[in-house]
Write a protein that holds these residues in place. Structure first.
Motif, PDB file in Angstrom:
ATOM      1  N   MET A 161      82.419 -14.268  12.321  1.00  0.00           N
ATOM      2  CA  MET A 161      81.469 -13.210  12.623  1.00  0.00           C
ATOM      3  C   MET A 161      80.223 -13.392  11.763  1.00  0.00           C
ATOM      4  O   MET A 161      80.310 -13.670  10.577  1.00  0.00           O
ATOM      5  CB  MET A 161      82.114 -11.855  12.340  1.00  0.00           C
ATOM      6  N   ALA A 162      79.088 -13.252  12.361  1.00  0.00           N
ATOM      7  CA  ALA A 162      77.820 -13.378  11.639  1.00  0.00           C
ATOM      8  C   ALA A 162      77.544 -12.112  10.841  1.00  0.00           C
ATOM      9  O   ALA A 162      78.027 -11.028  11.175  1.00  0.00           O
ATOM     10  CB  ALA A 162      76.689 -13.631  12.628  1.00  0.00           C
ATOM     11  N   ILE A 163      76.766 -12.265   9.801  1.00  0.00           N
ATOM     12  CA  ILE A 163      76.380 -11.098   9.023  1.00  0.00           C
ATOM     13  C   ILE A 163      74.969 -10.694   9.436  1.00  0.00           C
ATOM     14  O   ILE A 163      74.090 -11.534   9.568  1.00  0.00           O
ATOM     15  CB  ILE A 163      76.480 -11.349   7.510  1.00  0.00           C
ATOM     16  N   VAL A 164      74.794  -9.418   9.685  1.00  0.00           N
ATOM     17  CA  VAL A 164      73.475  -8.894  10.037  1.00  0.00           C
ATOM     18  C   VAL A 164      72.863  -8.268   8.789  1.00  0.00           C
ATOM     19  O   VAL A 164      73.554  -7.998   7.806  1.00  0.00           O
ATOM     20  CB  VAL A 164      73.559  -7.877  11.192  1.00  0.00           C
ATOM     21  N   LYS A 165      71.554  -8.045   8.843  1.00  0.00           N
ATOM     22  CA  LYS A 165      70.837  -7.560   7.669  1.00  0.00           C
ATOM     23  C   LYS A 165      71.391  -6.225   7.169  1.00  0.00           C
ATOM     24  O   LYS A 165      71.547  -6.024   5.963  1.00  0.00           O
ATOM     25  CB  LYS A 165      69.347  -7.433   7.977  1.00  0.00           C
ATOM     26  N   SER A 166      71.733  -5.324   8.081  1.00  0.00           N
ATOM     27  CA  SER A 166      72.246  -4.017   7.663  1.00  0.00           C
ATOM     28  C   SER A 166      73.578  -4.152   6.923  1.00  0.00           C
ATOM     29  O   SER A 166      73.828  -3.453   5.937  1.00  0.00           O
ATOM     30  CB  SER A 166      72.403  -3.093   8.867  1.00  0.00           C
ATOM     31  N   LEU A 208      74.523  -6.842   5.233  1.00  0.00           N
ATOM     32  CA  LEU A 208      74.177  -7.459   3.960  1.00  0.00           C
ATOM     33  C   LEU A 208      73.721  -6.395   2.960  1.00  0.00           C
ATOM     34  O   LEU A 208      74.138  -6.396   1.797  1.00  0.00           O
ATOM     35  CB  LEU A 208      73.071  -8.503   4.161  1.00  0.00           C
ATOM     36  N   ILE A 209      72.903  -5.469   3.416  1.00  0.00           N
ATOM     37  CA  ILE A 209      72.415  -4.397   2.540  1.00  0.00           C
ATOM     38  C   ILE A 209      73.566  -3.498   2.100  1.00  0.00           C
ATOM     39  O   ILE A 209      73.635  -3.086   0.931  1.00  0.00           O
ATOM     40  CB  ILE A 209      71.295  -3.608   3.240  1.00  0.00           C
ATOM     41  N   LYS A 210      74.506  -3.218   2.986  1.00  0.00           N
ATOM     42  CA  LYS A 210      75.684  -2.405   2.611  1.00  0.00           C
ATOM     43  C   LYS A 210      76.524  -3.112   1.555  1.00  0.00           C
ATOM     44  O   LYS A 210      77.026  -2.499   0.621  1.00  0.00           O
ATOM     45  CB  LYS A 210      76.531  -2.087   3.837  1.00  0.00           C
ATOM     46  N   GLU A 211      76.678  -4.443   1.698  1.00  0.00           N
ATOM     47  CA  GLU A 211      77.436  -5.207   0.710  1.00  0.00           C
ATOM     48  C   GLU A 211      76.714  -5.227  -0.633  1.00  0.00           C
ATOM     49  O   GLU A 211      77.348  -5.134  -1.687  1.00  0.00           O
ATOM     50  CB  GLU A 211      77.680  -6.636   1.203  1.00  0.00           C
ATOM     51  N   LEU A 212      75.382  -5.331  -0.606  1.00  0.00           N
ATOM     52  CA  LEU A 212      74.616  -5.262  -1.849  1.00  0.00           C
ATOM     53  C   LEU A 212      74.762  -3.894  -2.495  1.00  0.00           C
ATOM     54  O   LEU A 212      74.848  -3.782  -3.719  1.00  0.00           O
ATOM     55  CB  LEU A 212      73.137  -5.565  -1.582  1.00  0.00           C
ATOM     56  N   LYS A 213      74.813  -2.846  -1.685  1.00  0.00           N
ATOM     57  CA  LYS A 213      74.973  -1.478  -2.213  1.00  0.00           C
ATOM     58  C   LYS A 213      76.318  -1.328  -2.915  1.00  0.00           C
ATOM     59  O   LYS A 213      76.417  -0.663  -3.945  1.00  0.00           O
ATOM     60  CB  LYS A 213      74.828  -0.461  -1.066  1.00  0.00           C
ATOM     61  N   LYS A 214      77.353  -1.976  -2.375  1.00  0.00           N
ATOM     62  CA  LYS A 214      78.672  -1.937  -3.032  1.00  0.00           C
ATOM     63  C   LYS A 214      78.620  -2.634  -4.384  1.00  0.00           C
ATOM     64  O   LYS A 214      79.223  -2.183  -5.345  1.00  0.00           O
ATOM     65  CB  LYS A 214      79.731  -2.612  -2.156  1.00  0.00           C
ATOM     66  N   SER A 215      77.909  -3.744  -4.450  1.00  0.00           N
ATOM     67  CA  SER A 215      77.815  -4.509  -5.697  1.00  0.00           C
ATOM     68  C   SER A 215      76.884  -3.858  -6.706  1.00  0.00           C
ATOM     69  O   SER A 215      77.088  -3.993  -7.914  1.00  0.00           O
ATOM     70  CB  SER A 215      77.325  -5.928  -5.417  1.00  0.00           C
ATOM     71  N   TYR A 216      75.851  -3.193  -6.222  1.00  0.00           N
ATOM     72  CA  TYR A 216      74.855  -2.561  -7.096  1.00  0.00           C
ATOM     73  C   TYR A 216      74.676  -1.100  -6.699  1.00  0.00           C
ATOM     74  O   TYR A 216      73.672  -0.726  -6.087  1.00  0.00           O
ATOM     75  CB  TYR A 216      73.521  -3.312  -6.992  1.00  0.00           C
ATOM     76  N   PRO A 217      75.628  -0.239  -7.058  1.00  0.00           N
ATOM     77  CA  PRO A 217      75.584   1.158  -6.612  1.00  0.00           C
ATOM     78  C   PRO A 217      74.419   1.964  -7.195  1.00  0.00           C
ATOM     79  O   PRO A 217      74.082   3.014  -6.647  1.00  0.00           O
ATOM     80  CB  PRO A 217      76.929   1.727  -7.078  1.00  0.00           C
TER      81      PRO A 217
END
Length: 97
Positions: free
Chosen positions: A1-6, A8-17
């Motif tokens: 499955m490809a990753i979409v920008k939204s 990616l941003i959710k995953e960044l939010k998990k890493s940097y709350p």
């Protein structure tokens, strides 16, 4: 499955709350914009431990339309060539360093 920008941003939010989603979105937008503009100028982009993007020029040629068999002139165009880094290659193939 490809990753979409939204996603990616959710995953960044998990890493940097502590960062706001709108700030993370802006950072991703700036990075993508800089990559696009650099490639548009004909320069290469290197992302360490990920890979490199280079502009490749396809020369003009005459090709054949497979449906009709008619000859078609294809103009010169620029494409993007991506090459993965050795680190990414090793991670994808579960190799130890």
């Amino acid at each position: 499955m490809a990753i979409v920008k939204s996603k990616l941003i959710k995953e960044l939010k998990k890493s940097y709350p502590n960062f706001l989603i709108r700030d993370l979105d802006k950072v991703v937008e700036i990075i993508l914009k800089e990559i696009k503009e650099t490639l548009k100028r004909g320069e290469g982009v290197e992302l360490r431990n990920f890979g490199t993007f280079r502009v490749n020029i396809q020369k003009a040629s005459i090709r054949r339309n497979p449906k009709t068999g008619e000859k078609v002139s294809v103009p010169k165009k620029r494409t993007i060539k991506w090459k993965m880094s050795k680190d990414l290659f090793k991670k994808l193939n579960n190799e130890k360093e």
